[in-house]
Design a protein around this motif. Structure first.
Motif, PDB file in Angstrom:
ATOM      1  N   ILE A 170     -23.414  14.867   8.159  1.00 23.73           N
ATOM      2  CA  ILE A 170     -22.289  14.861   9.093  1.00 23.73           C
ATOM      3  C   ILE A 170     -22.739  15.189  10.515  1.00 23.73           C
ATOM      4  O   ILE A 170     -23.733  15.876  10.742  1.00 23.73           O
ATOM      5  CB  ILE A 170     -21.199  15.887   8.676  1.00 23.73           C
ATOM      6  N   ASP A 171     -21.953  14.650  11.482  1.00 25.59           N
ATOM      7  CA  ASP A 171     -21.961  15.164  12.846  1.00 25.59           C
ATOM      8  C   ASP A 171     -20.727  16.059  12.939  1.00 25.59           C
ATOM      9  O   ASP A 171     -19.653  15.685  12.437  1.00 25.59           O
ATOM     10  CB  ASP A 171     -21.817  14.041  13.886  1.00 25.59           C
ATOM     11  N   PHE A 172     -20.855  17.242  13.541  1.00 24.58           N
ATOM     12  CA  PHE A 172     -19.653  18.082  13.661  1.00 24.58           C
ATOM     13  C   PHE A 172     -19.621  18.790  15.010  1.00 24.58           C
ATOM     14  O   PHE A 172     -20.654  19.062  15.619  1.00 24.58           O
ATOM     15  CB  PHE A 172     -19.547  19.083  12.506  1.00 24.58           C
ATOM     16  N   LEU A 173     -18.385  19.075  15.454  1.00 26.13           N
ATOM     17  CA  LEU A 173     -18.152  19.816  16.693  1.00 26.13           C
ATOM     18  C   LEU A 173     -17.035  20.809  16.416  1.00 26.13           C
ATOM     19  O   LEU A 173     -15.920  20.423  16.027  1.00 26.13           O
ATOM     20  CB  LEU A 173     -17.754  18.857  17.824  1.00 26.13           C
ATOM     21  N   GLY A 174     -17.330  22.087  16.626  1.00 22.90           N
ATOM     22  CA  GLY A 174     -16.336  23.128  16.371  1.00 22.90           C
ATOM     23  C   GLY A 174     -15.735  23.661  17.657  1.00 22.90           C
ATOM     24  O   GLY A 174     -16.422  23.775  18.683  1.00 22.90           O
ATOM     25  N   LYS A 175     -14.440  23.992  17.605  1.00 13.55           N
ATOM     26  CA  LYS A 175     -13.755  24.536  18.778  1.00 13.55           C
ATOM     27  C   LYS A 175     -12.886  25.717  18.370  1.00 13.55           C
ATOM     28  O   LYS A 175     -12.276  25.716  17.289  1.00 13.55           O
ATOM     29  CB  LYS A 175     -12.893  23.464  19.462  1.00 13.55           C
ATOM     30  N   GLU A 179     -11.807  25.256  22.889  1.00 14.06           N
ATOM     31  CA  GLU A 179     -13.067  25.284  23.611  1.00 14.06           C
ATOM     32  C   GLU A 179     -14.245  25.263  22.627  1.00 14.06           C
ATOM     33  O   GLU A 179     -14.248  26.007  21.638  1.00 14.06           O
ATOM     34  CB  GLU A 179     -13.173  26.562  24.464  1.00 14.06           C
ATOM     35  N   ALA A 180     -15.238  24.374  22.917  1.00 12.50           N
ATOM     36  CA  ALA A 180     -16.445  24.353  22.082  1.00 12.50           C
ATOM     37  C   ALA A 180     -17.205  25.667  22.275  1.00 12.50           C
ATOM     38  O   ALA A 180     -17.103  26.313  23.322  1.00 12.50           O
ATOM     39  CB  ALA A 180     -17.324  23.172  22.470  1.00 12.50           C
ATOM     40  N   PHE A 181     -17.929  26.083  21.254  1.00  6.87           N
ATOM     41  CA  PHE A 181     -18.661  27.350  21.338  1.00  6.87           C
ATOM     42  C   PHE A 181     -20.115  27.122  20.934  1.00  6.87           C
ATOM     43  O   PHE A 181     -20.446  26.160  20.234  1.00  6.87           O
ATOM     44  CB  PHE A 181     -18.013  28.416  20.447  1.00  6.87           C
ATOM     45  N   GLU A 182     -20.981  28.027  21.378  1.00  8.37           N
ATOM     46  CA  GLU A 182     -22.404  27.902  21.121  1.00  8.37           C
ATOM     47  C   GLU A 182     -22.685  27.957  19.615  1.00  8.37           C
ATOM     48  O   GLU A 182     -22.173  28.811  18.895  1.00  8.37           O
ATOM     49  CB  GLU A 182     -23.159  29.046  21.817  1.00  8.37           C
ATOM     50  N   THR A 238     -14.357  19.100  14.026  1.00  9.42           N
ATOM     51  CA  THR A 238     -14.224  17.649  13.855  1.00  9.42           C
ATOM     52  C   THR A 238     -15.525  17.140  13.234  1.00  9.42           C
ATOM     53  O   THR A 238     -16.601  17.279  13.839  1.00  9.42           O
ATOM     54  CB  THR A 238     -13.991  16.958  15.203  1.00  9.42           C
ATOM     55  N   CYS A 239     -15.398  16.554  12.029  1.00  5.72           N
ATOM     56  CA  CYS A 239     -16.588  16.138  11.277  1.00  5.72           C
ATOM     57  C   CYS A 239     -16.580  14.628  11.072  1.00  5.72           C
ATOM     58  O   CYS A 239     -15.584  14.074  10.570  1.00  5.72           O
ATOM     59  CB  CYS A 239     -16.628  16.826   9.910  1.00  5.72           C
ATOM     60  N   LYS A 240     -17.679  13.981  11.413  1.00  4.61           N
ATOM     61  CA  LYS A 240     -17.844  12.537  11.167  1.00  4.61           C
ATOM     62  C   LYS A 240     -18.831  12.389  10.010  1.00  4.61           C
ATOM     63  O   LYS A 240     -19.978  12.842  10.074  1.00  4.61           O
ATOM     64  CB  LYS A 240     -18.412  11.856  12.417  1.00  4.61           C
ATOM     65  N   VAL A 241     -18.380  11.778   8.902  1.00  8.37           N
ATOM     66  CA  VAL A 241     -19.211  11.624   7.703  1.00  8.37           C
ATOM     67  C   VAL A 241     -20.075  10.378   7.855  1.00  8.37           C
ATOM     68  O   VAL A 241     -19.566   9.269   8.023  1.00  8.37           O
ATOM     69  CB  VAL A 241     -18.342  11.522   6.427  1.00  8.37           C
TER      70      VAL A 241
END
Length: 443
Positions: A170-175, A179-182, A238-241
């Motif tokens: 997966i590609d993922f981005l957490g907020k 706001e995105a975080f380190e 947000t996860c892209k499989v």
């Protein structure tokens, strides 16, 4: 100092000790003489303050210290002269509680003495050592299990839904709060569902996902999370499989062997065989140790200190109660009564413990600093991330050190007896050894 025996019943001992006023005064004077060179007082040069003035100034302050040292010295001398070794901490009581300066001190001393341990002819003990050889079938079974732990993953058929145990990429981005975080983003991340390597609840929401799906995973960071700015916060990932892969056992070949540090498959099989036989030897040792303890229990008999037996019986009862009541973590529970069964087991443990301690002492068995360090390190591994703190805690805690040292000492004494006893080997099957081990657990 006068010592008068007041009780001699079995292992119970009682003594009345009188420390005369003169002895106590002499002890105070010794302390004053020792301190005199360093004392400074107005009108006198350092070290030249008269003894009478020192005694008037400091004598009262030194009296309590002198009393304690005199009583301790009297007890030490008594044990040296009598040869007695107390089973537990002696009970010491000052009987003239209304004591005034210038009077004798009267002290009652009571304890249970450790018994005389009879000699044991270790060469007369006969033991049987079970020997199990690792056959090809057992090595192949262990190799198969090893291959399963080193599993690979193959792409599932297009459109397949991810299952628990599958690996998804997966590609993922957490907020958090939009706001995105380190540390909350990654590309091409391989995640095995059910591995619990991510925040609780994260992996569950990806079960059933397919390639090209976008999944919003909503989780809450644990209150005890390492990063304080995220602890207890709600987050959306947000996860892209990009791939869904099914697990499969690794192929049993030279490549697998190299993963586990062997040169080739033959080398890995040899390692597995050695490991299996080491495991069998450990189990066989436990069986032989029980046989030895049973033999010693039958061979040796002597009077046991009641206080040690009662303490051990109470400990056994307490331990068994907690095993039967695993939900009770603390010790806020009703008083636990000891039974005849507890006392019978305590008798055996105390007798064998005293016997092994005596044998080890006579044989000058020692636990080395290196062995203690290794034992502490092994225990510290149970506290990941806190190994250093645990190590320092043990170094500063004498009771904890004794808890770790005792089993090491016992095992070394057992090995010493094995060397002297008549040991015959008997080759048995793995199943026979397993039955012997199970029999130990049932007793």
């Amino acid at each position: 100092m006068q010592v008068t025996e007041t009780l001699n019943d079995g292992l119970k001992r009682g003594y009345s000790i009188v420390v005369t006023a003169g002895e106590l005064d002499e002890k105070v004077n010794e302390k004053l003489v020792e301190a005199q060179p360093d004392v400074e007082m107005k009108g006198f040069r350092k070290g030249k303050v008269p003894m009478a003035l020192l005694k008037k100034q400091f004598g009262q302050r030194l009296l309590g210290e002198a009393m304690q040292e005199t009583i301790d010295g009297a007890m030490t001398k008594h044990f040296e002269d009598s040869g007695d070794r107390p089973a537990m901490q002696p009970e010491v009581k000052m009987t003239n509680e209304d004591w005034k300066e210038g009077e004798d001190i009267h002290v009652d001393l009571s304890y249970e003495a450790l018994p005389e341990i009879p000699e044991v002819d270790m060469k007369s003990i006969k033991l049987e050592k079970l020997v199990v050889k690792a056959d090809d079938a057992e090595v192949d079974e262990a190799l198969k299990n090893l291959a399963e732990t080193a599993q690979d993953f193959d792409d599932r058929k297009k459109g397949s839904k991810a299952k628990d145990g599958d690996q998804i990429v997966i590609d993922f981005l957490g907020k958090v709060d939009g706001e995105a975080f380190e540390g909350g983003a990654a590309d091409d991340y391989p995640l095995v569902l059910g591995s619990n390597s991510f925040i609780p609840g994260f992996e569950d929401q990806l079960v059933g996902a397919k390639v090209d799906d976008e999944v919003e995973v909503k989780v809450t960071f644990p209150e005890e999370y390492g990063a304080a700015n995220l602890a207890g916060k709600d987050a959306v990932f947000t996860c892209k499989v990009k791939a869904v892969k099914a697990p499969k056992a690794a192929e049993i070949n030279d490549e697998l062997a190299k993963k586990f540090g062997a040169e080739d498959l033959a080398g890995l099989k040899a390692q597995i065989g050695e490991r299996l036989e080491a495991e069998f030897a450990g189990a066989a040792r436990a069986v032989m140790k029980r046989s030895l303890l049973d033999a010693l229990d039958k061979k040796v008999s002597f009077e046991l200190p009641p206080s040690l037996v009662d303490a051990e019986a109470g400990q056994i009862a307490h331990q068994l109660w907690h095993e039967d009541n695993p939900d009770v973590e603390g010790h806020d529970h009703p008083e636990i009564e000891t039974t005849d069964e507890h006392k019978k087991l305590a008798d055996r443990r105390v007798k064998l413990g005293l016997l092994l301690a005596e044998l080890g002492q006579k044989a000058e068995v020692q636990v080395s600093d290196a062995e203690m360090t290794q034992a502490i390190m092994n225990q510290a591994r149970q506290y990941p991330g806190q190994e250093r703190q645990f190590f320092e805690f043990v170094q500063q805690n004498a009771q904890m050190q004794q808890q770790l040292r005792a089993p090491l000492f016992e095992d070394k004494v057992i090995d010493y007896i094995f060397e002297l006893a008549k040991v015959s080997e008997k080759e048995v099957s793995k199943d026979d050894l397993q039955k012997a081990v199970e029999a130990l657990e049932e007793e």
